[in-house]
Design a protein around this motif. Structure first.
Motif, short mmCIF file in Angstrom:
data_model
loop_
_atom_site.label_atom_id
_atom_site.label_comp_id
_atom_site.label_asym_id
_atom_site.label_seq_id
_atom_site.Cartn_x
_atom_site.Cartn_y
_atom_site.Cartn_z
N GLY A 12 40.94 89.27 56.90
CA GLY A 12 42.25 88.94 57.44
C GLY A 12 42.31 89.05 58.95
O GLY A 12 41.39 89.56 59.60
N ILE A 13 43.41 88.58 59.52
CA ILE A 13 43.62 88.67 60.96
C ILE A 13 43.76 90.14 61.36
O ILE A 13 44.58 90.86 60.80
N PRO A 14 42.98 90.62 62.32
CA PRO A 14 43.08 92.02 62.73
C PRO A 14 44.43 92.34 63.36
O PRO A 14 44.97 91.55 64.16
N VAL A 15 44.97 93.48 63.01
CA VAL A 15 46.22 93.99 63.57
C VAL A 15 46.02 95.48 63.85
O VAL A 15 45.53 96.22 62.99
N LEU A 16 46.38 95.92 65.06
CA LEU A 16 46.25 97.33 65.41
C LEU A 16 47.59 98.01 65.16
O LEU A 16 48.64 97.50 65.54
N ALA A 17 47.56 99.20 64.54
CA ALA A 17 48.76 99.96 64.24
C ALA A 17 48.65 101.36 64.84
O ALA A 17 47.70 102.09 64.55
N LEU A 18 49.61 101.73 65.68
CA LEU A 18 49.57 102.99 66.42
C LEU A 18 50.67 103.93 65.93
O LEU A 18 51.86 103.60 65.98
N HIS A 19 50.28 105.11 65.48
CA HIS A 19 51.21 106.07 64.92
C HIS A 19 51.99 106.82 66.00
O HIS A 19 51.68 106.74 67.19
N GLY A 20 52.96 107.60 65.56
CA GLY A 20 53.76 108.43 66.46
C GLY A 20 53.20 109.82 66.62
O GLY A 20 52.17 110.19 66.02
N THR A 21 53.87 110.64 67.42
CA THR A 21 53.47 112.03 67.62
C THR A 21 53.42 112.77 66.29
O THR A 21 54.25 112.54 65.42
N PHE A 22 52.43 113.63 66.13
CA PHE A 22 52.17 114.43 64.93
C PHE A 22 51.55 113.62 63.79
O PHE A 22 51.25 114.17 62.74
N GLY A 23 51.35 112.32 63.99
CA GLY A 23 50.90 111.47 62.89
C GLY A 23 49.40 111.24 62.85
O GLY A 23 48.61 111.84 63.59
N ARG A 24 49.02 110.32 61.96
CA ARG A 24 47.64 109.88 61.81
C ARG A 24 47.66 108.40 61.46
O ARG A 24 48.68 107.86 61.02
N GLY A 25 46.52 107.77 61.61
CA GLY A 25 46.44 106.35 61.28
C GLY A 25 46.80 106.05 59.84
O GLY A 25 47.36 105.00 59.53
N ARG A 26 46.53 107.00 58.95
CA ARG A 26 46.78 106.75 57.53
C ARG A 26 48.26 106.64 57.20
O ARG A 26 48.62 106.29 56.08
N THR A 27 49.14 106.94 58.16
CA THR A 27 50.57 106.78 57.90
C THR A 27 50.93 105.33 57.57
O THR A 27 51.95 105.07 56.95
N PHE A 28 50.06 104.39 57.98
CA PHE A 28 50.32 102.98 57.74
C PHE A 28 49.64 102.45 56.47
O PHE A 28 49.56 101.23 56.28
N ALA A 29 49.17 103.33 55.60
CA ALA A 29 48.41 102.90 54.43
C ALA A 29 49.21 101.94 53.55
O ALA A 29 48.69 100.92 53.08
N ALA A 30 50.47 102.26 53.30
CA ALA A 30 51.29 101.41 52.44
C ALA A 30 51.52 100.04 53.07
O ALA A 30 51.57 99.02 52.39
N VAL A 31 51.66 100.02 54.39
CA VAL A 31 51.86 98.75 55.11
C VAL A 31 50.57 97.93 55.07
O VAL A 31 50.60 96.71 54.86
N ALA A 32 49.44 98.60 55.27
CA ALA A 32 48.14 97.90 55.22
C ALA A 32 47.95 97.22 53.88
O ALA A 32 47.48 96.07 53.81
N GLU A 33 48.31 97.91 52.81
CA GLU A 33 48.16 97.35 51.46
C GLU A 33 49.03 96.11 51.29
O GLU A 33 48.60 95.12 50.70
N ARG A 34 50.24 96.16 51.83
CA ARG A 34 51.18 95.05 51.66
C ARG A 34 50.84 93.85 52.55
O ARG A 34 51.21 92.72 52.24
N LEU A 35 50.16 94.09 53.66
CA LEU A 35 49.78 92.99 54.55
C LEU A 35 48.45 92.34 54.15
O LEU A 35 48.14 91.22 54.55
N SER A 36 47.66 93.08 53.38
CA SER A 36 46.37 92.55 52.91
C SER A 36 46.61 91.47 51.85
O SER A 36 47.61 91.51 51.12
N PRO A 37 45.70 90.50 51.75
CA PRO A 37 44.44 90.30 52.48
C PRO A 37 44.58 89.43 53.72
O PRO A 37 43.60 89.16 54.40
N ASP A 38 45.80 88.98 54.01
CA ASP A 38 45.98 88.07 55.15
C ASP A 38 45.76 88.77 56.48
O ASP A 38 45.36 88.14 57.46
N TYR A 39 46.05 90.07 56.50
CA TYR A 39 45.92 90.83 57.74
C TYR A 39 45.08 92.08 57.48
O TYR A 39 45.22 92.73 56.45
N ARG A 40 44.24 92.39 58.42
CA ARG A 40 43.36 93.57 58.36
C ARG A 40 43.91 94.62 59.31
O ARG A 40 43.78 94.52 60.53
#
Length: 260
Positions: A12-40
């Protein structure tokens, strides 16, 4: 600097996702699943967070922008859309303004172009008295259950050899927060890429008045409001969040930057 990051993978098309303070990249896991496979979705742990380097001393705006720019260059994915929540949202639009060749479009989630005392009575959450170690997962759940987003904070509580510990340092988190306090109109108005601003009706960081002012000062900004989600829109309503972002991305081929 080598940031640790979550990578949804695929073609899929690469998309960068940046978390907030106290967070981690995995906070976007549910969004990543919903955007896949069109977006990585590629979601790093920012400096001082998660499994990325700590103890760096510098937690100002320039350091975060530099880290993200280096990651994009290392992955050879420029230019790409960048999503940012809270702290990550400020980083996203500042990156677009200062390194425009790296960014194709910007999604800013629930944060303003002004983050100082003139807009926020308490721009920094005092965490200096928080515990950093817990006897077990349940103790951590009880403590963070008192916060507005327990699951968000609990992603940074992990089992280590010495027990359950936070993946962030409290002094560093204070420095991260203070480094994000400021008036960033010059960066906001300098963005020439398509931009989507997401606001929660129950937000404590982005008022309706400030969101309207951001759209006024930067014509062409698309504003979408989410009812009843609070500050962590991507976690509270991942279905609509992903659908809104997908619709925005699908318009990019016909979008034109302001004045373009």
């Amino acid at each position: 600097m080598n940031l640790q990051y979550e990578d949804a993978g695929g073609d899929g098309i690469p998309v960068l996702a940046l978390h907030g303070t106290f967070g981690r990249g995995r906070t976007f896991a549910a969004v990543a699943e919903r955007l896949s496979p069109d977006y990585r979705l590629i979601a790093p742990d920012l400096r001082g967070h998660g499994r990325s380097p700590h103890g760096l001393g510098d937690y100002g705006r320039n350091a975060f922008i530099k880290d993200v720019a280096e990651l994009i260059e290392a992955l050879h994915v420029a230019p790409l859309p960048v999503i940012g929540h809270s702290l990550g949202g400020v980083t996203a639009f500042q990156l677009a303004a200062r390194r425009p060749e790296l960014v194709a479009a910007v999604v800013v989630e629930d944060v303003g172009a002004v983050t100082d005392e003139s807009e926020l009575p308490e721009p920094v959450l005092d965490v200096t008295g928080w515990p950093t170690r817990f006897s077990g997962r349940r103790e951590a759940e009880e403590f963070f259950g008192q916060t507005p987003a327990p699951s968000y904070f609990l992603e940074s509580v992990v089992a280590e050899d010495a027990g359950w510990e936070l993946l962030f340092d409290l002094d560093e988190m204070m420095a991260v927060q203070w480094g994000n306090v400021g008036v960033w109109w010059d960066d906001w108005t300098a963005v020439r890429q398509p931009m989507l601003l997401l606001r929660a009706t129950d937000s404590f960081l982005l008022s309706e008045r400030l969101a309207s002012e951001m759209v006024r000062r930067r014509p062409g900004t698309e504003l979408v409001t989410f009812d009843g989600t609070g500050h962590w829109i991507h976690r509270k309503d991942p279905d609509r969040y992903a659908a809104t972002i997908r619709a925005f991305f699908e318009q990019l081929t016909t979008s034109r930057p302001p004045g373009g």
